[in-house]
Design a protein around this motif. Structure first.
Motif, PDB file in Angstrom:
ATOM      1  N   GLY A   1      24.280 -43.379 -42.631  1.00 27.82           N
ATOM      2  CA  GLY A   1      24.415 -42.156 -41.846  1.00 27.82           C
ATOM      3  C   GLY A   1      23.573 -40.998 -42.352  1.00 27.82           C
ATOM      4  O   GLY A   1      23.597 -39.916 -41.775  1.00 27.82           O
ATOM      5  N   SER A   2      22.825 -41.213 -43.463  1.00 23.37           N
ATOM      6  CA  SER A   2      21.954 -40.149 -43.982  1.00 23.37           C
ATOM      7  C   SER A   2      20.826 -39.878 -43.003  1.00 23.37           C
ATOM      8  O   SER A   2      20.469 -40.726 -42.175  1.00 23.37           O
ATOM      9  CB  SER A   2      21.364 -40.549 -45.329  1.00 23.37           C
ATOM     10  OG  SER A   2      22.358 -40.661 -46.303  1.00 23.37           O
ATOM     11  N   ARG A   3      20.244 -38.705 -43.137  1.00 29.07           N
ATOM     12  CA  ARG A   3      19.115 -38.339 -42.275  1.00 29.07           C
ATOM     13  C   ARG A   3      18.003 -39.369 -42.437  1.00 29.07           C
ATOM     14  O   ARG A   3      17.715 -39.800 -43.563  1.00 29.07           O
ATOM     15  CB  ARG A   3      18.591 -36.953 -42.641  1.00 29.07           C
ATOM     16  CG  ARG A   3      19.587 -35.845 -42.368  1.00 29.07           C
ATOM     17  CD  ARG A   3      18.985 -34.443 -42.563  1.00 29.07           C
ATOM     18  NE  ARG A   3      17.946 -34.356 -43.561  1.00 29.07           N
ATOM     19  CZ  ARG A   3      18.123 -33.911 -44.820  1.00 29.07           C
ATOM     20  NH1 ARG A   3      19.311 -33.541 -45.223  1.00 29.07           N
ATOM     21  NH2 ARG A   3      17.114 -33.845 -45.656  1.00 29.07           N
TER      22      ARG A   3
END
Length: 161
Positions: free
Chosen positions: A32-34
């Motif tokens: 879910g990180s950028r």
């Protein structure tokens, strides 16, 4: 124990790219990180071991390509003499006249030999004609006291220089 010598000279701007001078964190960014963060982690993980840039922590030279090793010595004094020769070869280009002092250069050789004899690494940096930077390092190997888990980058016979 033996010692490897490393030399890098290049644009100070490239030297200042600290992201490529340190290994990537062992854990990737969480799910879910950028996307740009994930991509940057991948780039650094792939490039750090391959780039010729001097690492922020001297011992990490040992994970760089073996072709970057400029010499290998058993005796600390022999490694320190290599450092002294490199300092002499570049001294007239040092940006600071104080760094060119023969007394100072001899003191750097002696302190390098003493530090290597105790199992430490040696790293020096100098501004040359702007915007060039010179990095010289001597790294203890097999084992490196700061990072004993790092393997020797060479399988060649020690004693070249």
């Amino acid at each position: 124990m033996h010692h490897h010598g490393y030399l890098w000279a290049g644009p100070k701007q490239r030297f200042d790219d600290e992201a490529l001078r340190r290994p990537a964190h062992p854990d990737p960014p969480p799910p879910g990180s950028r996307p740009e963060l994930v991509q940057r982690h991948r780039e650094v993980a792939a490039e750090f071991p391959r780039t010729d840039l001097p690492p922020l922590e001297t011992a990490y030279w040992l994970v760089k390509p073996a072709g970057l090793v400029r010499g290998t010595w058993q005796a600390p004094q022999d490694a320190a003499r290599w450092l002294s020769g490199q300092l002499a070869a570049h001294a007239e280009r040092f940006a600071s006249s104080a760094e060119r002092s023969p007394t100072r250069l001899k003191a750097l050789e002696h302190s390098a030999a003493a530090r290597l004899a105790r199992g430490g690494d040696v790293s020096h940096g100098f501004y040359l004609e702007r915007p060039t930077f010179l990095s010289l390092a001597l790294v203890c190997c097999t084992p490196n006291h700061a990072m004993p888990h790092l393997a020797c980058p060479l399988s060649l016979e020690v004693g070249s220089g």
